[in-house]
Design an enzyme around this catalytic site. Sequence first.
Site, PDB file in Angstrom:
ATOM      1  N   CYS A 109      47.347  32.586  40.841  1.00  0.00           N
ATOM      2  CA  CYS A 109      47.227  34.044  40.894  1.00  0.00           C
ATOM      3  C   CYS A 109      46.619  34.372  42.249  1.00  0.00           C
ATOM      4  O   CYS A 109      45.450  34.057  42.496  1.00  0.00           O
ATOM      5  CB  CYS A 109      46.334  34.490  39.734  1.00  0.00           C
ATOM      6  SG  CYS A 109      45.985  36.245  39.731  1.00  0.00           S
ATOM      7  N   CYS A 120      41.744  51.917  40.549  1.00  0.00           N
ATOM      8  CA  CYS A 120      41.935  52.171  39.120  1.00  0.00           C
ATOM      9  C   CYS A 120      40.567  52.104  38.427  1.00  0.00           C
ATOM     10  O   CYS A 120      39.751  51.233  38.749  1.00  0.00           O
ATOM     11  CB  CYS A 120      42.877  51.123  38.517  1.00  0.00           C
ATOM     12  SG  CYS A 120      44.479  51.099  39.334  1.00  0.00           S
TER      13      CYS A 120
HETATM   14 FE1  SF4 Z   1      45.502  46.664  40.768  1.00  0.00          FE
HETATM   15 FE2  SF4 Z   1      44.366  49.062  40.456  1.00  0.00          FE
HETATM   16 FE3  SF4 Z   1      42.840  46.888  40.504  1.00  0.00          FE
HETATM   17 FE4  SF4 Z   1      44.029  47.717  42.730  1.00  0.00          FE
HETATM   18  S1  SF4 Z   1      42.450  48.831  41.605  1.00  0.00           S
HETATM   19  S2  SF4 Z   1      43.901  45.619  41.963  1.00  0.00           S
HETATM   20  S3  SF4 Z   1      45.947  48.534  41.935  1.00  0.00           S
HETATM   21  S4  SF4 Z   1      44.382  47.384  38.967  1.00  0.00           S
END
Ligand code: SF4
Length: 345
Positions: A109, A120
């Site tokens: 990964c 997010c």
């Molecule tokens: Fe993925 Fe959102 Fe985390 Fe960025 S903030 S790694 S887009 S889940």
Amino acid sequence: MTESKYILAGKTLEELEEFVQINNEPKFRAKQLHYWLYKNCVKTFDEMTNLSKGFRNKLKDIAVISANTIKQRFISKDGTIRYLIELADQTVIETVLMRFDHRPNLTACVSSQIGCPVGCIFCATGKMGFIRNLTASEIADQILTIQRDTGLEVTNVVYMGQGEPLLNFDEVAKSIKIITKELEIGNRRITISTSGIIPGIHKLAEENRQLTLALSLHAPNHELRQQLIPIEKKYPLDELVKALHALTHKTGRRVTIEYTLIKDVNDDLKLAKEMNYLLKGLNYNVNLIPYNPTSNDKYQAPSQKRINEFRYILEQSGKKVTVRLERGSDINAACGQLSAQLSTD
Ligand code: SF4
Ligand code: SAH
């Protein structure tokens, strides 16, 4: 000191040819180097036994195999390993190696950025903010670093570490070339996960590769999705779904829809029905990810009963639905937990 030295890992055969020729060595040396870097994954020049001693000594002066240093290694009860890797500029990235019982696959990964600009609300990486993009070689060398460390061969790659891969499109696209050509891992064993960067999805369709795109959906309507994934405001769901249709038509590949289930946030059964409706006609399957806790946050995973009910409704669409087997959550290596923590408490 590695700063001024040429970094070999993650370079293409053509780049290695250029390197040996600039250094007044015959072109076939590049093929030899390529073998030791990609097929044998040695850690030192002395292990490159078919190179002359003179060339090995010269290499020690002008090059390094990799600039990566493994700072820490966390090994989970389930065999998952989370690596903290320091790069040439002393920044630190995270890479995870996952194994699954009864399956021969070894999945790396990889991170595509340090931190992430998308932010997010449920993601530990998002909370770090954005630091910088990784280069194609830095992305590919994450896999080589694992191979050098474990002596094992990585068979699958998922772009699900830190970062939004489609916001670093050119380097990610080049890293895929390196992974398929130099590491010989097939396109079908590569998955790119995105929060929904529409121009990036179109560019990926142009590349027309047989890899899998995974879309982090997490909500089947604009109102709820924009609360979870801020980029939804810029790239709204209706256009996003159109981009997915265009991609599947172009490549013939099924997309994966990822849905992180968070208790009382997006686990209402009405949303499962809405999702079936939203994705009607699309070639997809679903991967449900029960929420993984991140440090001091307010969210929780739904009950097992609710996860099963949600799954059951999604299955009524006739699509395959899996619940992601979480790997390494005891060492903060699971989805959304990557934030370069030096300890696991
Ligand atoms: Fe993925 Fe959102 Fe985390 Fe960025 S903030 S790694 S887009 S889940
Ligand atoms: N940036 C990319 C890929 C990285 S994360 C993306 O967002 O798609 C891989 C998956 O884990 C994404 O679907 C992401 O939304 C999800 N995820 C993030 N934080 C999580 C958490 N705390 N629990 C479960 N899944 C999470």
